[in-house]
Design a protein around this motif. Structure first.
Motif, mmCIF file in Angstrom:
data_model
loop_
_atom_site.group_PDB
_atom_site.id
_atom_site.type_symbol
_atom_site.label_atom_id
_atom_site.label_comp_id
_atom_site.label_asym_id
_atom_site.label_seq_id
_atom_site.Cartn_x
_atom_site.Cartn_y
_atom_site.Cartn_z
ATOM 1 N N HIS A 1 32.055 91.874 55.416
ATOM 2 C CA HIS A 1 31.565 90.579 54.930
ATOM 3 C C HIS A 1 31.531 89.522 56.030
ATOM 4 O O HIS A 1 30.517 88.843 56.232
ATOM 5 C CB HIS A 1 32.464 90.134 53.784
ATOM 6 N N THR B 1 28.216 87.726 57.717
ATOM 7 C CA THR B 1 28.077 86.271 57.697
ATOM 8 C C THR B 1 27.670 85.758 59.075
ATOM 9 O O THR B 1 26.702 85.004 59.218
ATOM 10 C CB THR B 1 29.412 85.643 57.274
ATOM 11 N N PRO C 1 22.797 77.155 53.211
ATOM 12 C CA PRO C 1 23.853 78.149 53.052
ATOM 13 C C PRO C 1 23.435 79.256 52.086
ATOM 14 O O PRO C 1 22.718 79.003 51.125
ATOM 15 C CB PRO C 1 25.042 77.363 52.497
ATOM 16 N N GLU D 1 24.517 81.389 49.383
ATOM 17 C CA GLU D 1 25.553 81.699 48.382
ATOM 18 C C GLU D 1 24.906 81.800 47.013
ATOM 19 O O GLU D 1 25.289 81.148 46.079
ATOM 20 C CB GLU D 1 26.673 80.651 48.397
ATOM 21 N N PRO E 1 33.890 81.975 49.724
ATOM 22 C CA PRO E 1 33.209 81.710 50.973
ATOM 23 C C PRO E 1 31.817 82.309 50.883
ATOM 24 O O PRO E 1 31.669 83.412 50.384
ATOM 25 C CB PRO E 1 34.075 82.417 52.014
ATOM 26 N N GLY E 2 30.795 81.606 51.283
ATOM 27 C CA GLY E 2 29.420 82.073 51.112
ATOM 28 C C GLY E 2 29.129 83.316 51.916
ATOM 29 O O GLY E 2 30.019 83.945 52.472
ATOM 30 N N GLN E 3 27.853 83.669 51.953
ATOM 31 C CA GLN E 3 27.465 84.884 52.665
ATOM 32 C C GLN E 3 26.700 84.552 53.934
ATOM 33 O O GLN E 3 25.884 85.326 54.374
ATOM 34 C CB GLN E 3 26.628 85.770 51.754
ATOM 35 N N GLY E 4 26.939 83.380 54.480
ATOM 36 C CA GLY E 4 26.296 83.023 55.728
ATOM 37 C C GLY E 4 25.239 81.961 55.568
ATOM 38 O O GLY E 4 25.313 81.137 54.671
ATOM 39 N N VAL E 5 24.258 82.014 56.443
ATOM 40 C CA VAL E 5 23.243 80.973 56.477
ATOM 41 C C VAL E 5 21.873 81.643 56.444
ATOM 42 O O VAL E 5 21.740 82.810 56.824
ATOM 43 C CB VAL E 5 23.429 80.104 57.754
#
Lengths: 151, 130
Positions: A5, A9, A56, A58, A75-79
């Motif tokens: 993960h 990210t 972002p 998410e 916590p999101g999955q990146g950008v």
């Protein structure tokens, strides 16, 4: 939630920053392009400066459900780059009657690209890219160390 | 007397915490240029006791989703609202995030080292010191 993960990210950010770099390069490369697009009157228009829009990442159902139910966020999955937009600033005018694209008054419309701005953008993208590479290395170090448990 | 003592559980929880923290930090660094993004942080629930014990709805079926966070993890991810460091509403402090990344990495390695040490001493006991 997979073990990679954190790496995914950071990798999404590497892609996004590289695209930002590509766009800035394209802007600099076309700083003097007077014939980029044809407008509705059938006339040539100069190149318009382009920009990337970051967002972002998410959007999973799980993250929305959790934030609604627990008021805790994952916590999101990146950008991700949600769009590439054009700068609506007016074109630069330059007096050059001999230019093939000059109008009746002798003015040429040049792209609204500011090389200074692009250079700052490139440096910012480079630094962010480096920060994400460091982050990937940190995650990698942790995963490699985890493989040593029980050795 | 259990074969795997409390220490294993404690170390495991700490490793989970460090992993979650690494994810949050990675995500913050990934979104350092995203307008309006608010930094996330992983905190221990003790810190948020007041917030967490506030609401609990009546559930008529155990399969209903509870409002409070009843996961077994002793930590949770929060979003740091209310501050803005950059002109675009973003509040990721890159220096702080990089610092925390390095710190978290060392902490993780120390934990792995300790858990490895525990396993080795257990092994030594099983082999009768040979």
């Amino acid at each position: 939630m997979s073990i990679f993960h954190g790496m995914n990210t950071s990798a999404s950010a590497l892609t996004a920053q590289r695209l930002r770099m590509d766009i800035a390069s394209s802007n600099i490369a076309n700083a003097n392009t007077t014939r980029a697009t044809v407008n509705e009157n059938g006339q040539w228009e100069p190149y318009r400066r382009k920009m990337v829009v970051f967002e972002p990442q998410e959007k999973s159902f799980q993250s929305f459900l959790q934030s609604a139910a627990n008021r805790s966020s994952t916590p999101g999955q990146g950008v991700e780059v949600s769009a590439i937009v054009e700068d609506e600033e007016p074109f630069k005018q330059m007096y050059n009657p001999s230019h093939p694209d000059a109008n009746e008054a002798g003015y040429v419309q040049l792209p609204n690209v500011d090389p200074l701005q692009e250079m700052v953008d490139i440096m910012s993208a480079t630094r962010s890219y480096e920060a994400n590479v460091t982050s990937i290395n940190a995650t990698k170090g942790m995963l490699m160390k985890a493989l040593e448990i029980g050795k | 007397m259990k074969l795997f003592s409390e220490t294993f559980t404690t170390l495991e929880n700490s490793l989970n915490y460090a992993t979650a923290k690494n994810r949050a930090i990675s995500n913050n660094i990934a979104n350092v240029d995203t307008p309006g993004y608010k930094a996330k942080d992983v905190v221990f629930k003790d810190v948020l006791n007041g917030e967490l014990s506030g609401f609990e709805t009546k559930r008529t079926n155990p399969r209903h989703i509870p409002f409070s966070d009843n996961t077994t993890m002793p930590f949770k991810t929060i979003t740091k609202q209310g501050t803005t460091y950059n002109h675009n509403g973003n509040n990721v402090d890159i220096d702080k995030e990089m610092n925390q990344l390095a710190k978290n990495q060392i902490q993780y390695q120390a934990l792995v080292d300790r858990i490895g040490g525990k396993f080795r001493s257990l092994e030594s006991v099983i082999k009768g010191g040979r």
